[in-house]
Design a protein around this motif. Structure first.
Motif, PDB file in Angstrom:
ATOM      1  N   PRO A   8       0.841  -1.197   0.000  1.00  0.00           N
ATOM      2  CA  PRO A   8       0.000   0.000   0.000  1.00  0.00           C
ATOM      3  C   PRO A   8       0.878   1.250   0.000  1.00  0.00           C
ATOM      4  CG  PRO A   8      -0.587  -1.499   1.803  1.00  0.00           C
ATOM      5  CD  PRO A   8       0.643  -2.028   1.168  1.00  0.00           C
ATOM      6  N   SER A   9       0.364   2.331  -0.548  1.00  0.00           N
ATOM      7  CA  SER A   9       1.144   3.567  -0.577  1.00  0.00           C
ATOM      8  C   SER A   9       0.936   4.336   0.724  1.00  0.00           C
ATOM      9  CB  SER A   9       0.715   4.424  -1.772  1.00  0.00           C
ATOM     10  OG  SER A   9      -0.653   4.735  -1.649  1.00  0.00           O
ATOM     11  N   GLY A  10       1.787   5.339   0.952  1.00  0.00           N
ATOM     12  CA  GLY A  10       1.655   6.195   2.123  1.00  0.00           C
ATOM     13  C   GLY A  10       2.099   5.553   3.423  1.00  0.00           C
ATOM     14  N   LEU A  11       3.018   4.606   3.368  1.00  0.00           N
ATOM     15  CA  LEU A  11       3.482   3.923   4.568  1.00  0.00           C
ATOM     16  C   LEU A  11       4.669   4.652   5.189  1.00  0.00           C
ATOM     17  CD1 LEU A  11       3.436   0.221   3.319  1.00  0.00           C
ATOM     18  CD2 LEU A  11       1.681   1.421   4.619  1.00  0.00           C
ATOM     19  N   THR A  12       4.812   4.506   6.492  1.00  0.00           N
ATOM     20  CA  THR A  12       5.977   5.029   7.191  1.00  0.00           C
ATOM     21  C   THR A  12       7.171   4.125   6.880  1.00  0.00           C
ATOM     22  OG1 THR A  12       5.692   3.684   9.180  1.00  0.00           O
ATOM     23  CG2 THR A  12       4.480   5.796   9.095  1.00  0.00           C
ATOM     24  N   PRO A  13       8.381   4.583   7.173  1.00  0.00           N
ATOM     25  CA  PRO A  13       9.547   3.712   6.954  1.00  0.00           C
ATOM     26  C   PRO A  13       9.439   2.377   7.713  1.00  0.00           C
ATOM     27  CG  PRO A  13      10.278   5.967   7.235  1.00  0.00           C
ATOM     28  CD  PRO A  13       8.800   5.947   7.533  1.00  0.00           C
ATOM     29  N   LEU A  14       8.932   2.411   8.942  1.00  0.00           N
ATOM     30  CA  LEU A  14       8.771   1.169   9.700  1.00  0.00           C
ATOM     31  C   LEU A  14       7.754   0.252   9.029  1.00  0.00           C
ATOM     32  CD1 LEU A  14       9.215  -0.697  12.103  1.00  0.00           C
ATOM     33  CD2 LEU A  14       7.520   0.650  13.364  1.00  0.00           C
ATOM     34  N   PRO A  43      12.035  -4.589  17.484  1.00  0.00           N
ATOM     35  CA  PRO A  43      11.476  -5.744  18.193  1.00  0.00           C
ATOM     36  C   PRO A  43      10.346  -5.404  19.160  1.00  0.00           C
ATOM     37  CG  PRO A  43      13.717  -5.284  18.920  1.00  0.00           C
ATOM     38  CD  PRO A  43      13.446  -4.400  17.745  1.00  0.00           C
ATOM     39  N   ASP A  44      10.210  -4.131  19.500  1.00  0.00           N
ATOM     40  CA  ASP A  44       9.153  -3.713  20.418  1.00  0.00           C
ATOM     41  C   ASP A  44       7.853  -3.334  19.701  1.00  0.00           C
ATOM     42  OD1 ASP A  44      10.338  -1.512  19.177  1.00  0.00           O
ATOM     43  OD2 ASP A  44       9.877  -0.172  20.844  1.00  0.00           O
ATOM     44  N   ALA A  45       7.791  -3.556  18.399  1.00  0.00           N
ATOM     45  CA  ALA A  45       6.662  -3.055  17.605  1.00  0.00           C
ATOM     46  C   ALA A  45       5.787  -4.160  17.024  1.00  0.00           C
ATOM     47  CB  ALA A  45       7.192  -2.153  16.501  1.00  0.00           C
ATOM     48  N   SER A  46       5.554  -5.214  17.797  1.00  0.00           N
ATOM     49  CA  SER A  46       4.752  -6.322  17.256  1.00  0.00           C
ATOM     50  C   SER A  46       3.315  -5.898  16.956  1.00  0.00           C
ATOM     51  CB  SER A  46       4.760  -7.516  18.204  1.00  0.00           C
ATOM     52  OG  SER A  46       4.249  -7.165  19.463  1.00  0.00           O
ATOM     53  N   ARG A  47       2.771  -4.980  17.733  1.00  0.00           N
ATOM     54  CA  ARG A  47       1.409  -4.512  17.442  1.00  0.00           C
ATOM     55  C   ARG A  47       1.358  -3.737  16.129  1.00  0.00           C
ATOM     56  NH1 ARG A  47      -2.063  -3.474  22.782  1.00  0.00           N
ATOM     57  NH2 ARG A  47      -1.233  -5.217  23.958  1.00  0.00           N
ATOM     58  N   ALA A  48       2.416  -3.010  15.831  1.00  0.00           N
ATOM     59  CA  ALA A  48       2.482  -2.292  14.553  1.00  0.00           C
ATOM     60  C   ALA A  48       2.509  -3.286  13.395  1.00  0.00           C
ATOM     61  CB  ALA A  48       3.705  -1.379  14.513  1.00  0.00           C
ATOM     62  N   ALA A  49       3.186  -4.423  13.588  1.00  0.00           N
ATOM     63  CA  ALA A  49       3.196  -5.464  12.555  1.00  0.00           C
ATOM     64  C   ALA A  49       1.776  -5.977  12.330  1.00  0.00           C
ATOM     65  CB  ALA A  49       4.121  -6.607  12.953  1.00  0.00           C
ATOM     66  N   GLY A  50       1.036  -6.165  13.423  1.00  0.00           N
ATOM     67  CA  GLY A  50      -0.353  -6.599  13.301  1.00  0.00           C
ATOM     68  C   GLY A  50      -1.201  -5.593  12.559  1.00  0.00           C
ATOM     69  N   ALA A  51      -0.973  -4.316  12.832  1.00  0.00           N
ATOM     70  CA  ALA A  51      -1.744  -3.270  12.160  1.00  0.00           C
ATOM     71  C   ALA A  51      -1.440  -3.237  10.665  1.00  0.00           C
ATOM     72  CB  ALA A  51      -1.450  -1.911  12.785  1.00  0.00           C
ATOM     73  N   VAL A  52      -0.178  -3.411  10.303  1.00  0.00           N
ATOM     74  CA  VAL A  52       0.198  -3.437   8.881  1.00  0.00           C
ATOM     75  C   VAL A  52      -0.529  -4.575   8.182  1.00  0.00           C
ATOM     76  CG1 VAL A  52       2.101  -3.932   7.288  1.00  0.00           C
ATOM     77  CG2 VAL A  52       2.425  -2.267   9.120  1.00  0.00           C
ATOM     78  N   LEU A  53      -0.532  -5.749   8.799  1.00  0.00           N
ATOM     79  CA  LEU A  53      -1.189  -6.903   8.176  1.00  0.00           C
ATOM     80  C   LEU A  53      -2.697  -6.737   8.136  1.00  0.00           C
ATOM     81  CD1 LEU A  53       1.007  -9.770   9.580  1.00  0.00           C
ATOM     82  CD2 LEU A  53       0.936  -8.896   7.251  1.00  0.00           C
ATOM     83  N   ALA A  54      -3.263  -6.156   9.170  1.00  0.00           N
ATOM     84  CA  ALA A  54      -4.713  -5.950   9.203  1.00  0.00           C
ATOM     85  C   ALA A  54      -5.171  -5.030   8.087  1.00  0.00           C
ATOM     86  CB  ALA A  54      -5.126  -5.385  10.557  1.00  0.00           C
ATOM     87  N   ASN A  55      -4.317  -4.118   7.687  1.00  0.00           N
ATOM     88  CA  ASN A  55      -4.674  -3.159   6.644  1.00  0.00           C
ATOM     89  C   ASN A  55      -4.209  -3.570   5.257  1.00  0.00           C
ATOM     90  OD1 ASN A  55      -5.985  -1.269   8.359  1.00  0.00           O
ATOM     91  ND2 ASN A  55      -3.983  -0.650   9.122  1.00  0.00           N
ATOM     92  N   SER A  56      -3.592  -4.730   5.132  1.00  0.00           N
ATOM     93  CA  SER A  56      -3.029  -5.140   3.842  1.00  0.00           C
ATOM     94  C   SER A  56      -4.015  -5.886   2.959  1.00  0.00           C
ATOM     95  CB  SER A  56      -1.799  -6.022   4.065  1.00  0.00           C
ATOM     96  OG  SER A  56      -2.185  -7.289   4.544  1.00  0.00           O
TER      97      SER A  56
END
Length: 110
Positions: A8-14, A43-56
C-alpha cells in the motif's frame, strides 16, 4: 500458492520495512508478529506489525504470521488455517504446532 503483491502507498519507513519482511517470507515459513517487528528493526513493535497486516487485505501473505504461541489471530482463523495447511504447516485446532520453515520448524538439534 502465489498471490499478487503490492505494498500500500503512504506507509511510514517502519511499515515499509515490515511489508518487506512479510513479502520475503517463503512458502511454509510461519513467524510471529514479534518476529516480523524484530526483522524490521523494531522488536518492540509487534502490534504495529499486526496493524500493517490488518490493513493489507490480501496483498501480503498475512496467513504466515501468527502469535508467538502459534495461535492464529481471531480475524479469519479458518482461512488462515487452510492456507497454512496448504503450505505444509501442521495445526492443532487454530494453533500452529509445526511448519516447514520459520519459528515453528522442527529443529534437528538434540
Amino acid at each position: 500458492m502465489t498471490r499478487p503483491r503490492s505494498a500500500p502507498s503512504g506507509l511510514t519507513p517502519l511499515q515499509r520495512a515490515m511489508v518487506a519482511v512479510v513479502e520475503g517470507l517463503a512458502e511454509g515459513e510461519v513467524v510471529s508478529f514479534g518476529d516480523v517487528a524484530a526483522r524490521a528493526g523494531r522488536p518492540d513493535a509487534s502490534r504495529a506489525a499486526g496493524a500493517v497486516l490488518a490493513n493489507s487485505l490480501d496483498t501480503l501473505p498475512w496467513w504466515r504470521v501468527v502469535y508467538s504461541s502459534g495461535h492464529l489471530p481471531a480475524s479469519n482463523p479458518g482461512l488462515q488455517a487452510q492456507r497454512l495447511a496448504e503450505e505444509g504447516a501442521r495445526l492443532r485446532g487454530f494453533r500452529v504446532v509445526q511448519s516447514p520453515r520459520g519459528r515453528f520448524a522442527k529443529s534437528d538439534a538434540p
